[in-house]
Design an enzyme around this catalytic site. Structure first.
Site, short mmCIF file in Angstrom:
data_model
loop_
_atom_site.label_atom_id
_atom_site.label_comp_id
_atom_site.label_asym_id
_atom_site.label_seq_id
_atom_site.Cartn_x
_atom_site.Cartn_y
_atom_site.Cartn_z
N GLU A 26 5.70 -2.30 7.77
CA GLU A 26 4.86 -2.97 6.74
C GLU A 26 4.77 -4.28 6.54
O GLU A 26 5.78 -5.11 6.83
CB GLU A 26 5.15 -2.16 5.46
CG GLU A 26 6.68 -2.54 4.89
CD GLU A 26 6.96 -2.33 3.37
OE1 GLU A 26 6.08 -2.77 2.71
OE2 GLU A 26 7.74 -1.39 2.94
N LYS A 88 -1.13 -7.61 -2.77
CA LYS A 88 -0.16 -6.22 -2.35
C LYS A 88 -1.27 -5.20 -2.37
O LYS A 88 -1.77 -4.85 -3.67
CB LYS A 88 0.67 -6.16 -3.52
CG LYS A 88 1.76 -5.10 -3.28
CD LYS A 88 2.60 -4.84 -4.67
CE LYS A 88 2.95 -3.66 -4.73
NZ LYS A 88 3.96 -3.23 -5.70
N VAL A 108 3.89 0.60 1.59
CA VAL A 108 4.38 2.14 2.41
C VAL A 108 3.20 2.81 2.38
O VAL A 108 2.70 3.30 3.54
CB VAL A 108 5.65 2.49 1.92
CG1 VAL A 108 5.62 3.97 2.42
CG2 VAL A 108 6.90 1.70 2.24
N ASP A 140 4.45 5.45 -14.28
CA ASP A 140 4.40 4.55 -13.24
C ASP A 140 5.21 5.29 -12.08
O ASP A 140 6.29 5.56 -12.01
CB ASP A 140 5.28 3.16 -13.50
CG ASP A 140 5.09 2.30 -12.48
OD1 ASP A 140 4.56 2.58 -11.14
OD2 ASP A 140 5.62 1.22 -12.57
N SER A 142 4.84 5.77 -7.98
CA SER A 142 4.28 4.76 -6.82
C SER A 142 3.31 5.91 -6.17
O SER A 142 3.62 7.12 -5.70
CB SER A 142 5.23 4.27 -5.85
OG SER A 142 4.70 3.76 -4.62
N ALA A 143 2.02 5.23 -5.72
CA ALA A 143 1.38 5.91 -4.61
C ALA A 143 2.00 5.96 -3.22
O ALA A 143 1.45 6.96 -2.44
CB ALA A 143 -0.04 4.79 -4.27
N ASP A 144 3.06 5.63 -3.02
CA ASP A 144 3.79 5.96 -1.83
C ASP A 144 4.11 7.66 -1.79
O ASP A 144 4.00 8.15 -0.66
CB ASP A 144 5.09 5.15 -1.50
CG ASP A 144 4.98 3.70 -1.59
OD1 ASP A 144 3.80 3.16 -1.29
OD2 ASP A 144 5.85 2.97 -1.55
N LYS A 161 16.22 2.91 -4.32
CA LYS A 161 17.09 2.05 -4.95
C LYS A 161 17.17 2.44 -6.64
O LYS A 161 15.95 3.18 -7.00
CB LYS A 161 16.25 0.76 -5.34
CG LYS A 161 16.30 -0.32 -4.17
CD LYS A 161 15.98 -1.70 -4.45
CE LYS A 161 16.22 -2.64 -3.36
NZ LYS A 161 14.76 -2.75 -2.52
N1 PSU Z 1 11.14 -1.11 -2.16
C1 PSU Z 1 11.95 -1.89 -1.78
N2 PSU Z 1 11.46 -3.04 -1.08
C2 PSU Z 1 10.01 -3.14 -0.95
C3 PSU Z 1 9.17 -2.15 -1.48
C4 PSU Z 1 9.76 -1.13 -2.40
O1 PSU Z 1 12.97 -1.82 -1.90
O2 PSU Z 1 9.75 -4.09 -0.24
C5 PSU Z 1 7.56 -2.32 -1.70
C6 PSU Z 1 7.05 -1.54 -0.37
O3 PSU Z 1 6.11 -2.00 0.05
C7 PSU Z 1 6.59 -0.23 -1.36
C8 PSU Z 1 6.07 -0.93 -2.49
O4 PSU Z 1 5.74 0.45 -0.64
O5 PSU Z 1 7.05 -1.84 -2.57
C9 PSU Z 1 5.98 0.08 -3.64
O6 PSU Z 1 5.38 -0.62 -4.63
P1 PSU Z 1 4.89 0.33 -5.90
O7 PSU Z 1 6.09 0.54 -6.74
O8 PSU Z 1 3.98 -0.73 -6.85
O9 PSU Z 1 4.05 1.17 -5.51
MN MN Z 2 3.58 1.47 -9.86
#
Ligand code: PSU
Ligand code: MN
Length: 308
Positions: A26, A88, A108, A140, A142-144, A161
């Site tokens: 990524e 992003k 991701v 909140d 994540s879309a992941d 984490k």
């Molecule tokens: N967690 C990490 N390092 C990262 C990310 C998450 O420890 O770099 C990044 C990844 O690209 C992940 C994104 O897909 O943050 C998730 O962002 P959000 O929580 O806004 O969906």
């Molecule tokens: Mn988010």
């Protein structure tokens, strides 16, 4: 699959044509996950690690509106230098970025989407997004997690984490039918440390066993991907008390400043790094290299093994 929106580097294109192993990487980790120049150095050494372990790396990003699998070193340098100035890009960002010929660093989520368009099955990174602490009021999430539920790509990471609510993240993945595999561990790793106190669904001990499970998922046409969690090498593990304290401070500051939406994760990552000096960055780099190594071995098993 409509591939008119996709750019493959000659190297990635050839490897896929020859059915050789390819590992996706990524780019949000480059532009938003680490500071310059360590982000670029890490991205290039991750690619080298994948090559050294017998697979072809495909760093993924949106370049001038083209979803791209196989960024050049110049493109990686550009993404790293631009840092937070690059958008992003999650799933919801793709249509406008592509239509307006803009650049995007893939999370991701979007890395899985583009890997799947290209025909790449294995993807290595550091950590995924998940259910944030307090999500019962902020929503909140994540879309992941949704992407893992629908797109057939294996994500090799170092677990979650504790900037996230790890328990709720696992509940969400269970509901969505995403297998959570512990590589050589019964316990979900917590990124900087090898243990989180939460169990994984299955412990698998070899790349071949992981490849078999992924092949079975494909053979049954089950929707969605697989999360393979690989503990940080013991020698780079951080002190749990130190990291927990930094995360508590970062989360409190994030709430105090009212940071929301897509800014939350990059803010927390940067704050934790600031509070722990260079230690967490060094650990972060090492765990990504370790995940790249494992992903290359799994991709090799998938490329050479017999179908389930
Ligand atoms: N967690 C990490 N390092 C990262 C990310 C998450 O420890 O770099 C990044 C990844 O690209 C992940 C994104 O897909 O943050 C998730 O962002 P959000 O929580 O806004 O969906
Ligand atoms: Mn988010």
């Amino acid at each position: 699959m409509n591939t008119s929106y996709l750019s493959l580097s000659p190297e990635v294109s050839q490897a896929l044509q020859d059915k050789r192993p390819v590992v996706a990487l990524e780019s949000t980790i480059i532009s938003h996950g680490m500071p310059y120049p360590q982000n670029v150095e890490t991205a290039l050494s991750v690619e080298q690690t994948i090559r050294d372990n017998g697979a072809t790396p495909a760093t993924i990003a949106i370049i001038g509106g083209r979803p791209t699998a196989g960024c050049t070193p110049d493109q990686i340098e550009y993404l790293g230098r631009q840092g937070q100035k690059v958008t992003k890009a999650s799933r919801r960002d793709l249509p406008v970025l592509v239509a307006q010929h803009r650049d995007g660093a893939t999370t991701v989520t979007t890395t899985m989407i583009i890997a799947h368009m290209a025909g790449i099955q294995v993807f290595a990174t550091g950590g995924i997004g998940g259910v944030h602490r307090g999500a019962e009021t902020t929503m909140d999430i994540s879309a992941d997690l949704e992407e893992l539920a629908m797109t057939p790509v294996m994500v090799v990471c170092a677990g979650c984490k504790s900037i996230l609510d790890i328990g709720l993240t696992l509940e969400y993945l269970e509901t969505k039918g995403v297998p959570v595999i512990g590589f050589g561990t019964d316990e979900l790793p917590a990124f900087y440390t090898r243990q989180s106190g939460f169990g994984v669904d299955y412990r698998l001990d070899t790349p071949a066993a992981v490849a078999d499970a992924f092949r079975a998922q494909r053979a049954m046409n089950l929707q969605g991907g697989m999360l393979v969690t690989n503990p940080i090498p013991a020698e780079y593990q951080m002190d749990k008390a130190v990291i927990d304290q930094a995360i508590e401070t970062a989360v409190a500051e994030c709430n105090r400043l009212g940071i929301k939406g897509k800014e939350t994760t990059p803010f927390l990552l940067a704050k934790v790094k600031e509070l722990t000096g260079g230690d967490s960055l060094a650990s972060n780099i090492q765990l990504v290299l370790s995940n790249a190594r494992l992903a290359a071995h799994i991709a090799r098993e998938l490329a050479t093994g017999l179908p389930a």
